[in-house]
Structure formats: C-alpha cells, structure tokens
Design an enzyme around this catalytic site. Structure first.
Site, PDB file in Angstrom:
ATOM      1  N   TYR A   1       0.868  -1.172   0.000  1.00  0.00           N
ATOM      2  CA  TYR A   1       0.000   0.000   0.000  1.00  0.00           C
ATOM      3  C   TYR A   1       0.907   1.224   0.000  1.00  0.00           C
ATOM      4  CZ  TYR A   1      -3.523   3.382   1.590  1.00  0.00           C
ATOM      5  OH  TYR A   1      -4.349   4.486   1.706  1.00  0.00           O
TER       6      TYR A   1
ATOM      7  N   ASP B   1      -2.273  -1.320  -4.068  1.00  0.00           N
ATOM      8  CA  ASP B   1      -2.623   0.060  -4.384  1.00  0.00           C
ATOM      9  C   ASP B   1      -1.325   0.847  -4.407  1.00  0.00           C
ATOM     10  OD1 ASP B   1      -3.415   2.679  -4.463  1.00  0.00           O
ATOM     11  OD2 ASP B   1      -4.649   2.611  -2.648  1.00  0.00           O
TER      12      ASP B   1
END
Length: 254
Positions: free
Chosen positions: A105, A144
């Site tokens: 992330y 992400d």
C-alpha cells in the site's frame, strides 16, 4: 493460480457488506488486501483453508495490509527494513519456491501534495527492496500503488496533472520501476484498453460516471512473462472505493 488484490478501505467495514461472499466467489489462491485500517485484536476472520498474514500500522485505524493464501509460504516478512517507512503496515512479503509475493500500500502524496517528499523518499527505498528480492527469485508485486501511470490510466488527465497520484514525479518513479526489469501485467495483456479503472472518488458520483483512475496493479518480474496467463480488473465488484484486480498464472511452484 489466481491472485487477487483489493484495497478494501477498511476491512472491518467491508466485512459488514458482501466481502465474504465476494471472497468465496473469487476463490483465489492468494488474496491480498490493502488499507485494512485495523489492529490485531479488532477482527477475527473465519477463512477455512487459508493462512492469514497481517501487517498493522502503529497508528490505529490507518493503512495496514493482509494476505490470505491457500499455500503456506517458506517465509513471511513484514516491511522493507527501513525504519522511516516501517511503521505504517504497508508491505508483506511471502516467499515461495518459484517467486516472492509482495503486497504493498504505497503512501499517498496527500491533499496539496503535503506528503510528496515522503513518497519520493519511499519510492527508491521500496524499489531497492524489490530488486534485492528479484536478485534471488522473481517477484509478483500487487497492491494500491497510488499512481496512474499514463494518461490512458485516468479519466481526466489534464485537470488532474498536479493531483496526488498523477504528478510527473510519481509517474516517472513508476516508469523507473518498470525500467528496472518489471512489467505492468494489465498493460501487458491490454496495451490499448481505455476506461478501465480500479479506483473512483466517492464524490460527484464518480463511479456511476466511470470517472476513475487505474492505481492498483500486479507488477511482475519480466522473467515471469512465460508464466502469465491473464490480468483483469474486476470493476463490477463493489464494497470499496477500489475494486479488486486479478492475475492468473501457470507453471509456478509454491
């Protein structure tokens, strides 16, 4: 084998929706999650047949990653070994016989790009970490990554040119990563696909209008090309401001 990656924008919140139904329907060998927003004692998941691995941020209700896998790894590593970046639960690495699986992330540069300097320090440190792994065996990176790489990856490139996730600096860092011997699996299989996004703002009915960004990725070592079968964006699955993404491979040993 099937790999899924999904920024769930709060694991406790999405479990109250249709997450378990989606999880079972996708039936992935590896299910990687970003932005769990939880601590160790806040949720117990009943996932028969899956090993569960978490990395929690020091700050409560912030960041965090997880991997649920049918295949027990050789080793599990949290973070990247750089203290400046190792307090937000952003990275988990599982080692297997033929590859490393890394879920990430990436830090968001934030409103007004207030965290862009932190992000720009993160990028080379994280890329060096990937290269250390790649020197031993191929890498499958997912998550992400908080960047829309090219104009084709965002609905409104001109009006977002200085927005977090679409600055020249962030996009150049992603180019630099690919130049180090990695490929963007979705673009490998879909080089000219347009209007395919993985994140939509909750504002202005962006998802209804498909005014999105493609900021979630499966990035693999170039050497894995022969084992890659398909890559997809599961944009009909709801529950978060992101949708799941998928990578399918063959002839990889765990």
């Amino acid at each position: 084998m099937k790999f899924i990656s999904w920024n769930v924008n709060g694991l406790r919140a999405i479990v109250k929706k249709d997450f378990m139904t989606t999880f079972k329907e996708l039936d992935a060998d590896f299910f990687c999650i970003q932005e769990t927003k939880m601590q160790a004692d806040q949720l117990t998941l009943d996932l028969p047949g899956y090993h569960q691995y978490f990395n929690y941020a020091d700050r409560k209700g912030y960041s965090g990653t997880a991997i649920f896998t049918k295949h027990e790894p050789i080793s599990v590593t949290n973070d990247i070994g750089v203290d400046e970046f190792d307090h937000e639960g952003r990275v988990i690495t599982l080692e297997y016989t033929d590859f490393y699986l890394v879920t990430c992330y990436t830090p968001n540069s934030g409103t007004g790009l207030k965290r862009l300097d932190f992000r720009m320090a993160w990028e080379p440190a994280f890329q060096d970490y990937l290269d250390q792994l790649n020197a031993q065996k191929p890498v499958i990176l997912c998550g992400d990554l908080n960047v829309a790489h090219e104009e084709i990856d965002i609905r409104n490139p001109k009006t977002n040119h200085q927005s977090a996730g679409f600055t020249d600096d962030e996009r150049q860092q992603f180019t630099h990563l690919l130049d180090r011997g990695y490929l963007d699996s979705f673009r490998y299989f879909n080089p000219d696909a347009t209007d395919r996004y993985s994140w939509w703002s909750y504002r202005f009915k962006a998802r209804d209008r498909n005014a999105g960004w493609r900021i979630d990725y499966f990035v693999t070592s170039d050497t894995l090309k022969p084992q890659l079968e398909s890559a997809d964006i599961k944009d009909q699955i709801f529950g978060s401001d992101h949708c799941p993404i998928e990578l399918v491979t063959h002839d990889l040993h765990v």
